[in-house]
Design a protein around this motif. Structure first.
Motif, mmCIF file in Angstrom:
data_model
loop_
_atom_site.group_PDB
_atom_site.id
_atom_site.type_symbol
_atom_site.label_atom_id
_atom_site.label_comp_id
_atom_site.label_asym_id
_atom_site.label_seq_id
_atom_site.Cartn_x
_atom_site.Cartn_y
_atom_site.Cartn_z
ATOM 1 N N ALA A 1 13.704 25.962 29.591
ATOM 2 C CA ALA A 1 14.841 25.976 28.664
ATOM 3 C C ALA A 1 14.908 27.312 27.938
ATOM 4 N N LEU A 2 13.750 27.845 27.546
ATOM 5 C CA LEU A 2 13.718 29.146 26.882
ATOM 6 C C LEU A 2 14.238 30.245 27.801
ATOM 7 N N GLU A 3 13.796 30.247 29.045
ATOM 8 C CA GLU A 3 14.266 31.262 29.989
ATOM 9 C C GLU A 3 15.762 31.111 30.263
ATOM 10 N N ASN A 4 16.224 29.881 30.355
ATOM 11 C CA ASN A 4 17.654 29.619 30.539
ATOM 12 C C ASN A 4 18.448 30.145 29.345
ATOM 13 N N PHE A 5 17.960 29.869 28.150
ATOM 14 C CA PHE A 5 18.589 30.342 26.914
ATOM 15 C C PHE A 5 18.719 31.864 26.937
ATOM 16 N N LYS A 6 17.624 32.537 27.230
ATOM 17 C CA LYS A 6 17.605 34.010 27.217
ATOM 18 C C LYS A 6 18.507 34.597 28.295
ATOM 19 N N SER A 7 18.602 33.909 29.432
ATOM 20 C CA SER A 7 19.412 34.446 30.530
ATOM 21 C C SER A 7 20.897 34.436 30.202
ATOM 22 N N ASP B 1 21.343 40.029 21.925
ATOM 23 C CA ASP B 1 19.991 39.673 21.485
ATOM 24 C C ASP B 1 19.743 40.176 20.065
ATOM 25 N N TYR B 2 20.724 39.979 19.223
ATOM 26 C CA TYR B 2 20.707 40.453 17.833
ATOM 27 C C TYR B 2 19.427 40.059 17.097
ATOM 28 N N LEU B 3 18.981 38.825 17.261
ATOM 29 C CA LEU B 3 17.784 38.367 16.549
ATOM 30 C C LEU B 3 16.526 38.438 17.407
ATOM 31 N N ASP C 1 23.757 23.711 23.240
ATOM 32 C CA ASP C 1 23.868 23.456 21.800
ATOM 33 C C ASP C 1 23.117 24.521 21.004
ATOM 34 N N ALA C 2 21.931 24.894 21.487
ATOM 35 C CA ALA C 2 21.145 25.921 20.807
ATOM 36 C C ALA C 2 21.833 27.280 20.860
ATOM 37 N N LEU D 1 13.204 29.903 20.017
ATOM 38 C CA LEU D 1 12.601 28.573 20.054
ATOM 39 C C LEU D 1 12.948 27.760 18.811
ATOM 40 N N ARG D 2 13.137 28.409 17.672
ATOM 41 C CA ARG D 2 13.559 27.662 16.481
ATOM 42 C C ARG D 2 14.907 26.980 16.726
#
Length: 269
Positions: free
Chosen positions: A15-21, A26-28, A47-48, A35-36
């Motif tokens: 899920a993290l890799e999917n989020f980043k992709s 990448d402001y933050l 949603d995240a 992950l937060r």
């Protein structure tokens, strides 16, 4: 699995890799931040991402990144009606904020413009996050959550007038500062507090609500299960005695000069 950077399941890692992709911005930019947002949205990636993007837009619009470089809003006005302090750390290394919420002048507080009060709260959030980052560097481990103690001694029916402000603050925190709260302690709570708590709890995410610890006067010593005595003022059952007292407020500054709070960084945890 906890969903923390060092404790991810295979599914959470994907899920993290999917989020980043899917990030075009990448402001933050760091995995702990991503992950937060994922934890806050139960690792539902879309949603995240939505919450993350809304947060980035809000921070740019409000110029939040530079807020600590500007004067704290309503500093003297609030100090006249509310004793508070950035003071020490809990046993997990979270920065503590202390506030005598029960004895504050609620009528004067709610008379201030709501936008100014919200701006002040955002300043407070950024201050606590900065303290957490400083303690992370000092301890050599990641600390991304914060803690606070609210002394409800003196609370009365007038406090119901602050519920609208509280709802706004909760909305800011849950929308733009997900997974930042570690613990919120409410001590010396009278019976009236539990009535207002039933109203406020409806506005909280159920997971966030579990981070609130309510302690009546005869249970204040339970604070020391979470916080070492030398990090607590004597008023809260601790042993800390800052030179001019552990609370900052304008009356002391006028009488004694600048308040010296020796425990802003606290002893290493």
């Amino acid at each position: 699995m906890s969903g923390q950077l060092d404790n991810l399941s295979d599914e959470q890692g994907k899920a993290l890799e999917n989020f980043k992709s899917q990030l075009s911005d990448d402001y933050l930019s760091n995995d702990g931040t991503y992950l937060r947002f994922l934890r806050a949205r139960k690792f539902v990636v879309q949603d995240a991402l939505k919450q993350y993007r809304e947060t980035c837009d809000w921070r740019r619009e409000k110029d939040v990144d530079t807020i600590l470089e500007r004067p704290q809003p309503l500093e003297e006005e609030i100090q006249e009606i509310l004793a508070s302090s950035y003071h020490g750390f809990d046993k997990e290394g979270r920065p503590l904020y202390l506030q005598c919420s029960g004895s504050m002048d609620v009528e004067r507080l709610v008379a201030f413009p709501i936008d100014d009060l919200i701006y002040r709260h955002v300043y407070h959030n950024e201050k606590q996050i900065s303290r957490a980052e400083q303690n992370s560097t000092r301890l050599g481990r990641n600390i991304e959550t914060v803690a606070e103690i609210h002394d409800m001694s003196g609370m009365g029916l007038v406090h119901r007038k602050s519920l609208s402000l509280l709802r706004n603050v909760i909305n800011i925190d849950q929308t733009y500062y997900p997974e930042r709260l570690g613990r919120a302690f409410f001590i010396n709570v009278p019976r009236l507090f539990y009535i207002l708590w039933q109203i406020a709890k409806v506005w909280l995410d159920p997971v966030t609500a579990t981070k609130f610890v309510l302690l009546p006067p005869d249970q204040i010593n339970k604070l020391k299960e979470y916080i070492d005595a030398d990090q607590l003022p004597v008023e809260f059952g601790g042993t800390c005695t800052c030179p001019n007292g552990c609370f900052d407020y304008l009356g002391k500054k006028k009488a004694n000069g600048p308040v010296v709070n020796s425990n802003d960084l606290g002893t290493p945890v």
